[in-house]
Design a protein around this motif. Sequence first.
Motif, PDB file in Angstrom:
ATOM      1  N   UNK A  35      21.286  24.461  11.930  1.00 29.62           N
ATOM      2  CA  UNK A  35      20.024  25.677  12.023  1.00 29.62           C
ATOM      3  C   UNK A  35      20.106  26.401  13.135  1.00 29.62           C
ATOM      4  N   UNK A  36      19.650  27.725  12.786  1.00 28.80           N
ATOM      5  CA  UNK A  36      19.250  28.579  14.028  1.00 28.80           C
ATOM      6  C   UNK A  36      20.583  29.117  14.709  1.00 28.80           C
ATOM      7  N   UNK A  37      21.735  29.103  14.334  1.00 29.30           N
ATOM      8  CA  UNK A  37      22.734  29.688  14.628  1.00 29.30           C
ATOM      9  C   UNK A  37      23.129  31.169  14.724  1.00 29.30           C
ATOM     10  N   UNK A  38      22.364  31.781  13.533  1.00 26.80           N
ATOM     11  CA  UNK A  38      22.107  33.061  13.517  1.00 26.80           C
ATOM     12  C   UNK A  38      21.177  33.771  12.816  1.00 26.80           C
ATOM     13  N   UNK A  39      21.013  34.895  12.684  1.00 26.22           N
ATOM     14  CA  UNK A  39      19.777  35.376  12.051  1.00 26.22           C
ATOM     15  C   UNK A  39      18.425  35.273  12.839  1.00 26.22           C
ATOM     16  N   UNK A  40      18.620  35.693  14.077  1.00 26.71           N
ATOM     17  CA  UNK A  40      17.160  35.418  14.936  1.00 26.71           C
ATOM     18  C   UNK A  40      16.314  36.487  14.512  1.00 26.71           C
ATOM     19  N   UNK A  41      14.937  36.080  14.747  1.00 26.83           N
ATOM     20  CA  UNK A  41      14.011  36.863  14.234  1.00 26.83           C
ATOM     21  C   UNK A  41      13.631  38.084  15.099  1.00 26.83           C
ATOM     22  N   UNK A  42      12.922  39.292  14.716  1.00 24.14           N
ATOM     23  CA  UNK A  42      12.727  40.341  15.567  1.00 24.14           C
ATOM     24  C   UNK A  42      11.961  40.069  16.784  1.00 24.14           C
ATOM     25  N   UNK A  43      11.948  40.689  17.927  1.00 23.69           N
ATOM     26  CA  UNK A  43      11.235  40.614  18.896  1.00 23.69           C
ATOM     27  C   UNK A  43      11.080  39.125  19.844  1.00 23.69           C
ATOM     28  N   UNK A  44      12.293  38.582  19.245  1.00 24.18           N
ATOM     29  CA  UNK A  44      12.519  37.313  19.780  1.00 24.18           C
ATOM     30  C   UNK A  44      11.485  36.145  19.511  1.00 24.18           C
ATOM     31  N   UNK A  45      10.602  36.291  18.600  1.00 24.21           N
ATOM     32  CA  UNK A  45       9.696  35.313  18.350  1.00 24.21           C
ATOM     33  C   UNK A  45       9.943  34.544  17.137  1.00 24.21           C
ATOM     34  N   UNK A  46       9.829  33.341  17.162  1.00 24.71           N
ATOM     35  CA  UNK A  46      10.013  32.381  15.511  1.00 24.71           C
ATOM     36  C   UNK A  46       8.882  32.680  14.932  1.00 24.71           C
ATOM     37  N   UNK A  47       8.907  33.280  13.659  1.00 26.00           N
ATOM     38  CA  UNK A  47       7.755  33.497  12.700  1.00 26.00           C
ATOM     39  C   UNK A  47       8.009  32.738  11.484  1.00 26.00           C
TER      40      UNK A  47
END
Length: 471
Positions: A35-47
């Motif tokens: 999990x969470x290796x790619x595809x980060x959310x915009x603005x750095x927040x986990x939504x």
Amino acid sequence: MTILRMRNVLRLDYNVLLPKISYSWATSSNASRNYATKGDSPAGKNIVYVDGVRTPFLMSGTDYGKLMPHELAAHALLSLQRKTNIPKEMIDYIVYGTVIQEVTTANIAREAALAAGYSDRTPAHTVTMACISSNMAMTTGMGLIASGAYDVIVAGGVESMSDIPIRHSRPMRSIMLKAAKAKSLGQTLSLLASIRPKHFMPDLPAVSEFSSGETMGHSGDRLASAFGISRSEQDEYSLRSHKLAQKAQQDGNLSDMVPFKVPNVNKTVDRDNGIRVSSPENLAKLKPAFVKPYGTVTAANASFLTDGASAALIMTEEKAKQLGLKPKAYLRQFTYVSQDPVDQLLLGPAYAIPKVLNLAKLSLNDIGVWEVHEAFAAQILANLKAMDSDWFCQQYMKRSGKVGIPDLAKWNAWGGSLSIGHPFAATGVRLATHTANRMIKEDQQFGLIAACAAGGQGVGMIMERHPDAKL
């Protein structure tokens, strides 16, 4: 005469330059990922996408025929609150999409929220972007969260095609408005006396493009011709959609749907009523619905007019932990695209898919769940051919080469809009909830949502399964 020779039906013939595609609709296999290796959310927040619900999607003119749209939306809001057990006072903001606007409830988000018992201190606004209106509601919510303005948002969409607004003709409207402002009985009678029989002809709404005057059905036929897609290919795809939706319904996979006790009707609706598995022979007997007699788009391989509503709960991951909620997915990246609204009206997915993959630093092979809106079978097949064409991608998408074709075993595995139905503004949330649920059920990490919309627009969204996700 073939449709390729018909003036005003086709302007471009892509078929002569496109490869033949062999479609493989095999069953998807499971694959476990980190999990969470790619595809980060915009603005750095986990939504996070906590969960989503929808009413049963019904063919227009059936059991929802006497309801107003805000009543459908209110039921979706109430059902979401019951499913997630989040207190209504915890909702910071509500965003709803709608396309065919009911004039008496112009801001339907607000009216639905009040009807569902939300506080009058909970702000709400309505957005519209044709068939991707609830996608816009979700991404508007993401923007509000990313900016720090709010933490907890409900996004959804609603459509009622059973009772669409029909206006008087413009001359009649003008006379009636002037009569309402008249200062004397004589002025009023004089204006009313100017009414002629032709003034009583109403302005009927149509599912057509304002810029071109062409219906989407004509555009579907245009794409079928341009990309060399046969009637049998379209019918085969449509039948696949209905078979998969029927199986998903029987297996209990359409758990996003919540039963609805229709007000003033002694009936509880508990399933979509447009899922109908026919035979290839019966499908082949249907006549063209739009371009007659040469077209290949029929009532069976086109999505039908539908009533329904949806709602989803999104928030920061931190807030979900504080509230003890178990989110189903992260909302990672999104993009909107637009192109020629005549020849490429329905090609939004072909443009949006590579763009959103690039934003998320993912490849086609990273996507384990595909949920793509099915406006027409021809539209789906045309998008696949466009993505698999070096020439098309170089000429129109300004890429070095083709995008390629996704793993079709992972494509709309629970059916799609052709079978489940398509209440214009509600479909985006349905796609998102099916993506989240399928990622859990099929043990996949990433899901991709794509859809076309009127005006030659489209959307692409990336979701990632949350490690705490449960059905």
